[in-house]
Each structure stands twice: as structure tokens, then as C-alpha cells.
Design a protein around this motif. Structure first.
Motif, PDB file in Angstrom:
ATOM      1  N   ARG A  94      77.667  38.197 -54.888  1.00  0.00           N
ATOM      2  CA  ARG A  94      78.801  38.830 -54.209  1.00  0.00           C
ATOM      3  C   ARG A  94      79.692  37.762 -53.556  1.00  0.00           C
ATOM      4  NH1 ARG A  94      78.155  44.187 -54.187  1.00  0.00           N
ATOM      5  NH2 ARG A  94      76.037  45.000 -54.407  1.00  0.00           N
ATOM      6  N   GLU A  95      79.046  36.752 -52.962  1.00  0.00           N
ATOM      7  CA  GLU A  95      79.806  35.670 -52.343  1.00  0.00           C
ATOM      8  C   GLU A  95      80.601  34.898 -53.396  1.00  0.00           C
ATOM      9  OE1 GLU A  95      81.282  33.532 -49.162  1.00  0.00           O
ATOM     10  OE2 GLU A  95      79.954  35.293 -49.102  1.00  0.00           O
ATOM     11  N   LEU A  96      79.986  34.689 -54.550  1.00  0.00           N
ATOM     12  CA  LEU A  96      80.668  33.968 -55.632  1.00  0.00           C
ATOM     13  C   LEU A  96      81.898  34.731 -56.098  1.00  0.00           C
ATOM     14  CD1 LEU A  96      80.807  31.694 -57.752  1.00  0.00           C
ATOM     15  CD2 LEU A  96      79.320  33.104 -59.215  1.00  0.00           C
ATOM     16  N   LEU A 172      77.956  42.767 -61.679  1.00  0.00           N
ATOM     17  CA  LEU A 172      77.613  41.953 -62.851  1.00  0.00           C
ATOM     18  C   LEU A 172      78.850  41.652 -63.681  1.00  0.00           C
ATOM     19  CD1 LEU A 172      74.214  43.285 -64.266  1.00  0.00           C
ATOM     20  CD2 LEU A 172      74.670  41.166 -63.063  1.00  0.00           C
ATOM     21  N   LYS A 173      79.676  42.650 -63.876  1.00  0.00           N
ATOM     22  CA  LYS A 173      80.882  42.427 -64.687  1.00  0.00           C
ATOM     23  C   LYS A 173      81.797  41.408 -64.036  1.00  0.00           C
ATOM     24  CE  LYS A 173      84.755  44.601 -67.007  1.00  0.00           C
ATOM     25  NZ  LYS A 173      84.654  43.570 -68.053  1.00  0.00           N
ATOM     26  N   ASN A 174      81.955  41.511 -62.731  1.00  0.00           N
ATOM     27  CA  ASN A 174      82.824  40.565 -62.025  1.00  0.00           C
ATOM     28  C   ASN A 174      82.289  39.141 -62.126  1.00  0.00           C
ATOM     29  OD1 ASN A 174      84.620  42.550 -61.221  1.00  0.00           O
ATOM     30  ND2 ASN A 174      83.506  42.977 -59.312  1.00  0.00           N
ATOM     31  N   VAL A 175      80.957  38.989 -62.000  1.00  0.00           N
ATOM     32  CA  VAL A 175      80.367  37.651 -62.104  1.00  0.00           C
ATOM     33  C   VAL A 175      80.550  37.092 -63.508  1.00  0.00           C
ATOM     34  CG1 VAL A 175      78.209  36.341 -62.028  1.00  0.00           C
ATOM     35  CG2 VAL A 175      78.687  38.067 -60.272  1.00  0.00           C
ATOM     36  N   LEU A 176      80.258  37.925 -64.520  1.00  0.00           N
ATOM     37  CA  LEU A 176      80.355  37.440 -65.903  1.00  0.00           C
ATOM     38  C   LEU A 176      81.802  37.185 -66.296  1.00  0.00           C
ATOM     39  CD1 LEU A 176      77.602  39.653 -67.583  1.00  0.00           C
ATOM     40  CD2 LEU A 176      77.498  37.232 -66.980  1.00  0.00           C
ATOM     41  N   ASP A 177      82.726  37.897 -65.661  1.00  0.00           N
ATOM     42  CA  ASP A 177      84.148  37.611 -65.912  1.00  0.00           C
ATOM     43  C   ASP A 177      84.509  36.205 -65.446  1.00  0.00           C
ATOM     44  OD1 ASP A 177      84.615  40.000 -67.112  1.00  0.00           O
ATOM     45  OD2 ASP A 177      85.537  40.965 -65.359  1.00  0.00           O
ATOM     46  N   ILE A 178      83.807  35.727 -64.403  1.00  0.00           N
ATOM     47  CA  ILE A 178      84.058  34.358 -63.934  1.00  0.00           C
ATOM     48  C   ILE A 178      83.698  33.361 -65.031  1.00  0.00           C
ATOM     49  CG2 ILE A 178      83.360  32.600 -62.260  1.00  0.00           C
ATOM     50  CD1 ILE A 178      82.865  34.882 -60.269  1.00  0.00           C
ATOM     51  N   PHE A 179      82.519  33.572 -65.682  1.00  0.00           N
ATOM     52  CA  PHE A 179      82.131  32.696 -66.792  1.00  0.00           C
ATOM     53  C   PHE A 179      83.203  32.700 -67.887  1.00  0.00           C
ATOM     54  CE2 PHE A 179      78.006  33.263 -64.822  1.00  0.00           C
ATOM     55  CZ  PHE A 179      77.315  32.095 -65.108  1.00  0.00           C
ATOM     56  N   VAL A 180      83.690  33.891 -68.204  1.00  0.00           N
ATOM     57  CA  VAL A 180      84.679  34.020 -69.284  1.00  0.00           C
ATOM     58  C   VAL A 180      85.987  33.347 -68.892  1.00  0.00           C
ATOM     59  CG1 VAL A 180      86.043  35.662 -70.638  1.00  0.00           C
ATOM     60  CG2 VAL A 180      83.621  36.130 -70.172  1.00  0.00           C
TER      61      VAL A 180
END
Length: 738
Positions: A94-96, A172-180
Motif C-alpha cells: 500500500r505504501e509503494l 494487487l492490480k495497482n502494484v502490478l501496474d507499477i511493474f508494467v
């Protein structure tokens, strides 16, 4: 220097710039700060503009560019990283997400403020853009230091999701969007590869337990549910590019690894599903195994084995039934029709429906079904071939008398089913010859119940095998229509020519040579009464055409003869040959075997059959000396004037002739011609070819299933006839001789 009417020195410029950046950081951290006014923003923009454009010994553009990067580095080191390090698992994620969102805001605001630097300096110097610098700072200072922890936390949540626990999928989607957003390489290398490896491990553990505990239907239900859930994951938080990779891992662990073990489960495998007609499970099995490499090959192979086993069981039952009924001298074809053919048709209907409905009309299963039927079809039944049996059944259906039992629709439906079975016959040419023989009998002796039905089945056969296959049969049916027109013309000719009276009622059927099965056309010495008929018809036919030659096939003719016996006069329905024998006794009371043979100019076999039908069978029109049950060349015959029967009109049949041998001989002869033509055609185009390759090419080209020994024999024959020769330099190769 004046800025917006105010004089600002160089040091003040740096202080104002630093204050603006600090205000942004405070806003991002949620500290109470007054929002930027338009005037404040324009002042900062002007400061950067002047620092980029003024002519000064100091390199302000480069300093501004460095300041831009240092601002991000300082903010990340002092604020972002400490905030991330003090949190773990879901809280860290969440912080990320928060820090990434703030970072993008900071990059956007800073880029706007430093916009003139981008146009004036960065592009001219070909340096990384402001956006790229901001992204690189986050990549180098944040992402590379924590991506491992982030990846592990995400995978842990995914596994919890698989176990049915509630998780924050939006997170999860928000975090993985960061990778993308950072780059697809980062998504694939730093997250996706580990996620796929974890997926394999997870489902490997699940499958190893399920394979021991569950039946095939239960296992497939679980596998299908897993695949469905994994697809949902992709739609909810994974990148779309992960779809094929993720599903491939799940399919491999759940299906590919245990494919054979699943399909061959003792009490619930594929054989059991087919045996128990578990159509829903079969449909599911098709859907699942179509997803893995060669999965459908495994299923179709078991399907073929199952259908073959059921077909062989029907074959065995039919053989046993025929063996039991032979002693009763019953109609073998009728028995086989009931106990084998209709059951095979039901078998075909059942599994064809499986292929069309539950196996999605897949070509692999059509092929498996065809090959399964061919296995037991080629074995034949009750000493005969399936080709002969189907031809006989068609004959029974199409003969007069059947129409009273079956409706028009039922007859056409039955014929269509028989044609479906015909598709699986490898010896289609053998069927054609048997069918043509029986068709000829039906047409010539007026035993065909319906011309429309005759045309119906020929249309179906033509659709399956092409026009060349049915051309002769269609010509035969057409000949009968023309023959009826010819008969009407002949009757008109007789009525208009009193001198052309044949003396007796005469009907002649003119057929096209080559279309009909070949029958004996011996030069029978016709009685005078019949000679007159032949001459009259010849005269008539010459009025229609002078370019065609008539060849009389007396072996197919029939006569109605009036027999004047002492008890009563009776009408005898006999063949032309039988009538010729009987008419000999109008001029004499007693004749020897040799005298009859000489006067009729027939062979021993034909005379023996004729005399047997007239003196040794049910109707003894002739008395024989000595009174034995067989015909000898020393026998004598007399007209039996005392013969009587309760009927006024009787048909005297000839002893049955086994036409099967002749049909097979004719087909074998035609096949040898076809093999010769195929070999010559191949060699003419290739000029030189290896011996074994020629044999293989020939097998592929032929419409029937040839015997390899026959092909090799015909190759040797063509070599001896100088069509081919062996290559002198390569004994295993052949050359074509033009």
C-alpha cells in the motif's frame, strides 16, 4: 536583474527554486501548505527561463538539469525509502502504491516547471528527458532495492487468493501496474517468471494429491474450476500478456503431467465414460485436453479403441448367430442385416453424435471413428465382405415388396444410413461391382420398387465418391427409361407393318454396352419361333440407326411358355435358355444329353444347369433316365406329360450360381489395370524413382486398399513389357521408358 518587475539576484533565484520544490514535497507528504498560485508558478517558470537564456560564464542549464535530478534523489533517500522499509507485506504494498502515485505527481509538476529547460537545453544536448530522469530515479533508488520483497508479497497474496481467502485485488492490480509502467521487461523478469514458477509448484502439489483421491470426472471438475479462476485473475489484476503463460503452466501441471494416468483410470477413465455414456464428462474432457499438446490425440486414440472393441463385439455376435442359424438353412443376409448391420448403424449414429456434439466436430475424432470402423469392416463377416453384405441389403430394400413394409421416408432414411456405412469400406470398388450386378437384376426383371429410390441412393453415392463412381449405374437407370420409349416405338412399328409380325409377344430391352455387367453372350441356337422375333426386331432397329450393332444376351432373357400337360395346360415362366430346351420337345419325345447340347450350342456347365432345373428340381417338367438327382452326359430326357401343380402359373428357377467368385475376379482384373495406370502415371512424371517409394506413391493414389504384393507383381510385369527398367547404377531404382 528584474523578474516580473522585481530585481532578483542569482542567489535568490536558487533559493526560490528550492522553496518551490520543498513546497511540492510538503504537499505530497500531506503537510499543510498553501497551494501554488498562478503568479507563483509563473515566477518560477520565469526564473528557469532566464537562467537558461542569460549569457553568463556559469553553465546554469546544466546546473538546473542536475538540480532537477538531485531533487528526486534527495526526496527518495530522505522520505520514500525510509517509509517503505518500515512496512512489510500488504502494508508495504500500500505504501509503494502511494509513493509511486506521489512520485508521478512530482515528476509531472517538476516537468511543467522545468519545461523551458526541456526545449532549450535537453533536446539540443540529446540528454534524457525530464520524465525519463524522474522515472530512472525511482527505478534505480526504489524499485531495484525493494522489487524482490514486493514480488514475494504479491505472490503470497496470489496464493492466498487461490486458497479462497479474501484479499485486496485492487491493491494487487495497482502494484502490478507499477511493474508494467516501469517497463514490461521488469514485469516479465522481476515478477512474472517467479509468479509462473510459483504457479507450477502450487498446482503440482494440488495435482499430486487429487490424482490419488479423485475419479476422472471429479478431477476434471477441479481442473476446470482452477483454470476458470486463473483466467479471472488475469482480468482482475495481472497483465493480459500473462494469460497464455499462466494457463499453460496450470494446464501442464494439472493435465499434461497426468494425462495418461487420468485417461486410463481403471473405473472412471475415458473408456468408462464412453461405456457409460457420460456425455457431460466427455464434453468437459474434450475441452480440457484440447488445451494441452497432443491431448486430443490421446483421447481420440482411446475413442478409436473403444469403438473398435464395440464393433468387434458386434462382429463376434453376428458370426455366432450365423453359425447357429446355418443348420436351419435360413437367409444369411437377412440374419446379418438384423443382428449386425442395423446394430452397426446404431453404433455409428451414436458415436457420430458424440463426435459432432461432444467432440465439437473435430477432424481428429472423425478420423478415429473412420479408422475404427475400417478395422472390423476389413475383417468381413460370415465368410463374406462387408461390401457384398451392404450391396445385398440395398438390394433387399430396393426390391418390390419392401415398400409395403417401410414408408417412403423410412426407406430413404435407411438407405442414407447404409451409405454412411459405405464410407468406411476400403473396397469401394468391390461394393460398386456387387451393387451393379444386383441393380441390373432389379432393373431387367422389373423388381425395382421405385425409380426415385434408385436415383436417391445413387445421388448419395455420387456425393461420397464422385461422378465417375456412379456413372455406369446412373446410365443403367437411364437406359431403362430409354428402353421403355424404345418398346413403345417397336409396338407402333409392328402395328404399322403387318408383315413384321414376330408371331409371339416380344419385348426387347436395348442397353448401352459397357455400362452393364458383362454376361455370357454365347451363340445360342435359338428355336425357329425365336429366330423370327430376332429378325423382326433387327429390321425395326435398323430404321432407327444403322451405326449400332446389337449383341443379344440370351442368358438374361425370360419367356412365358404354355405347357400342355394331360391334367391341364399351365403357364411356365422360364429363362430363354430353358425355353429353348423345352421347345426342342415339340418335335421329338426323347433326347439325349449330347443331342440337347449339340442342338443348343451350349457348354457342358450351362446344359447341366438347365436340365437340372427342368428334371431334378421342384418342378419336373422333363423325366430323366436314369432317375437320379444329378445330371450325367449319358442321360436321356422325355417330356413329362403327366406333370401337374395346384398353380396355373409357375416360375421355374435355375440353380443359383455363385456370382461372388466372378465379381471378385472382375474387380481384381480392374484393380490390376488401375495399378498399372497409377505406376505409369507416377513414373511418367518422376522419370526415376526408388522401388519402395514407387510402391508407397502407388498406394496413396489408389482409391482401394491394394495388396503390396500385387503392386510389386505389376511393376515386374511393366518391366517385362518395357514400360520401366531398373537403373543400371542403382538396382533399387526404376526408370521410365518413354
Amino acid at each position: 536583474m528584474a523578474e516580473g518587475g522585481v530585481v532578483i539576484d542569482q542567489d535568490e533565484r536558487w533559493d526560490l527554486l528550492q522553496e518551490g520544490i520543498m513546497e511540492l514535497k510538503n504537499i505530497l507528504e500531506g503537510l499543510p501548505e498553501q497551494q501554488f498560485s498562478t503568479e507563483h508558478y509563473l515566477m518560477l517558470y520565469s526564473i528557469i527561463f532566464n537562467m537558461c537564456t542569460q549569457r553568463d560564464p556559469q553553465d546554469y542549464p546544466q546546473q538546473l538539469y542536475d538540480k532537477y535530478r538531485e531533487s528526486f534523489e534527495e526526496y527518495i533517500a530522505s522520505t520514500v525509502l525510509p517509509a517503505l522499509r518500515e512496512k512489510h507485506d500488504e502494508f508495504m504494498l500500500r505504501e509503494l502504491v502511494k509513493r509511486w502515485a506521489n512520485h508521478k505527481i512530482m515528476v509531472r509538476w517538476m516537468s511543467h516547471s522545468f519545461q523551458y529547460l526541456e526545449r532549450y537545453f535537453i533536446r539540443r544536448m540529446s540528454l534524457p528527458s525530464l520524465n525519463v530522469v524522474g522515472l530512472t530515479c525511482f527505478l534505480e533508488l526504489v524499485y531495484k532495492k525493494i522489487n524482490g520483497k514486493v514480488r514475494d508479497a504479491v505472490i503470497s497474496l496470489i496464493d492466498q487468493d487461490r486458497e479462497g481467502k479474501h484479499i485486496d485485488r485492487a491493491l494487487l492490480k495497482n502494484v502490478l501496474d507499477i511493474f508494467v509502467e516501469i517497463g514490461m521487461d521488469c514485469y516479465e523478469n522481476d515478477f512474472e517468471s517467479a509468479m509462473l514458477k510459483d504457479t507450477s509448484s502450487y498446482y503440482s502439489r494440488k495435482a499430486s494429491n487429487w490424482i490419488l483421491e479423485d475419479s476422472l470426472p471429479d478431477y476434471m471438475l477441479k481442473a476446470e474450476e482452477c483454470l476458470k479462476r486463473e483466467e479471472e485473475k488475469v482480468a482482475q489484476y495481472l497483465h493480459s500478456s500473462s494469460v497464455p503463460k499462466l494457463l499453460e503452466k496450470v494446464q501442464h501441471e494439472l493435465l499434461s503431467v497426468y494425462a495418461n494416468q487420468l485417461l486410463e483410470k481403471e473405473h472412471s477413465g475415458c473408456h468408462a465414460l464412453l461405456r457409460d455414456d457420460k456425455v457431460e464428462d466427455l464434453s468437459r474432457m474434450f475441452r480440457l485436453f484440447s488445451k494441452i499438446p497432443r491431448g486430443l490425440h490421446l483421447v481420440s486414440s482411446i475413442f478409436k479403441q473403444h469403438v473398435t472393441t464395440e464393433g468387434m463385439a458386434l462382429l463376434k455376435l453376428a458370426e455366432d448367430e450365423v453359425s447357429n442359424k446355418k443348420a436351419e438353412k435360413r437367409d444369411i443376409v437377412g440374419i446379418l442385416e438384423q443382428v449386425f448391420v442395423w446394430k452397426v448403424i446404431d453404433l455409428q449414429d451414436k458415436y457420430l453424435a458424440y463426435v459432432n456434439e461432444h467432440f465439437q466436430n473435430h477432424s481428429l475424432f472423425h478420423k478415429a471413428l473412420k479408422e475404427a470402423f475400417e478395422v472390423f469392416y476389413d475383417k468381413g463377416v460370415a465368410g463374406g465382405s462387408i461390401a457384398e453384405l451392404l450391396a445385398s441389403i440395398c438390394d433387399n430394400i430396393l426390391k418390390k415388396g419392401k415398400s409395403g413394409i417401410l414408408s417412403e421416408e423410412a426407406i430413404e432414411e435407411t438407405l442414407e444410413k447404409v451409405v454412411k456405412l459405405f464410407v468406411y469400406i476400403s473396397d469401394k470398388d468391390l461394393f460398386a461391382e456387387f451393387y451393379r450386378k444386383k441393380l441390373a437384376r432389379r432393373l431387367l426383371f422389373d423388381k425395382s420398387a421405385n425409380d426415385d429410390h434408385e436415383r436417391f441412393i445413387l445421388t448419395k453415392l455420387r456425393k461420397q465418391c464422385g461422378g465417375q463412381f456412379t456413372s455406369k449405374m446412373e446410365r443403367m437407370v437411364a437406359d431403362l427409361t430409354l428402353a421403355k420409349e424404345n418398346e413403345a416405338s417397336f409396338e407402333k412399328y409392328l402395328s404399322s407393318n403387318p408383315n413384321a409380325d414376330p408371331g409371339i409377344d416380344l419385348t426387347v430391352t436395348v442397353l448401352t454396352a459397357g455400362s452393364w455387367p458383362s454376361d455370357k453372350s454365347f451363340d445360342l441356337n435359338l428355336p425357329a419361333e425365336m429366330i423370327r422375333c430376332v429378325e423382326v426386331f433387327k429390321d425395326f432397329y435398323q430404321t432407327k440407326t444403322k451405326h449400332r450393332k446389337l449383341t443379344w444376351i440370351h442368358s438374361l432373357g425370360t419367356c412365358n411358355v404354355s405347357g400342355k400337360f394331360e391334367p391341364k395346360t399351365m403357364e411356365l415362366i422360364v429363362t430363354t435358355y430353358q425355353a429353348s430346351v423345352l421347345l426342342l420337345f415339340n418335335s421329338t419325345d426323347r433326347l439325349s444329353y449330347s443331342e440337347i447340347m449339340t442342338q443348343l450350342n451350349l457348354s457342358d456347365d450351362d446344359v447341366t444347369r438347365l436340365l437340372c432345373s427342368l428334371s431334378c428340381a421342384m418342378y419336373k417338367i422333363l423325366n430323366k433316365e436314369p432317375n437320379t438327382k444329378s445330371i450325367s452326359s449319358t442321360d436321356y430326357f422325355e417330356f413329362n406329360s403327366k406333370f401337374t401343380d395346384k398353380m396355373m402359373r409357375i416360375k421355374i428357377p435355375l440353380p443359383p450360381v455363385d456370382e461372388k467368385k466372378k465379381v471378385i475376379e472382375d474387380v481384381d482384373k480392374d484393380r490390376r489395370y488401375a495399378i498399372d495406370a497409377s505406376i505409369v502415371r507416377i513414373m511418367k512424371s518422376r522419370k526415376k524413382l526408388g522401388y519402395e517409394m514407387l510402391v508407397m506413391e502407388c498406394v496413396k493414389q489408389l482409391v482401394f486398399k491394394p495388396d503390396v504384393k500385387t503392386i510389386k507383381k505389376q511393376i515386374e510385369a511393366l518391366i517385362s513389357r518395357d514400360f520401366l527398367e531398373r537403373d543400371k547404377d542403382d538396382f533399387h531404382s526404376l526408370k521410365y521408358l518413354a
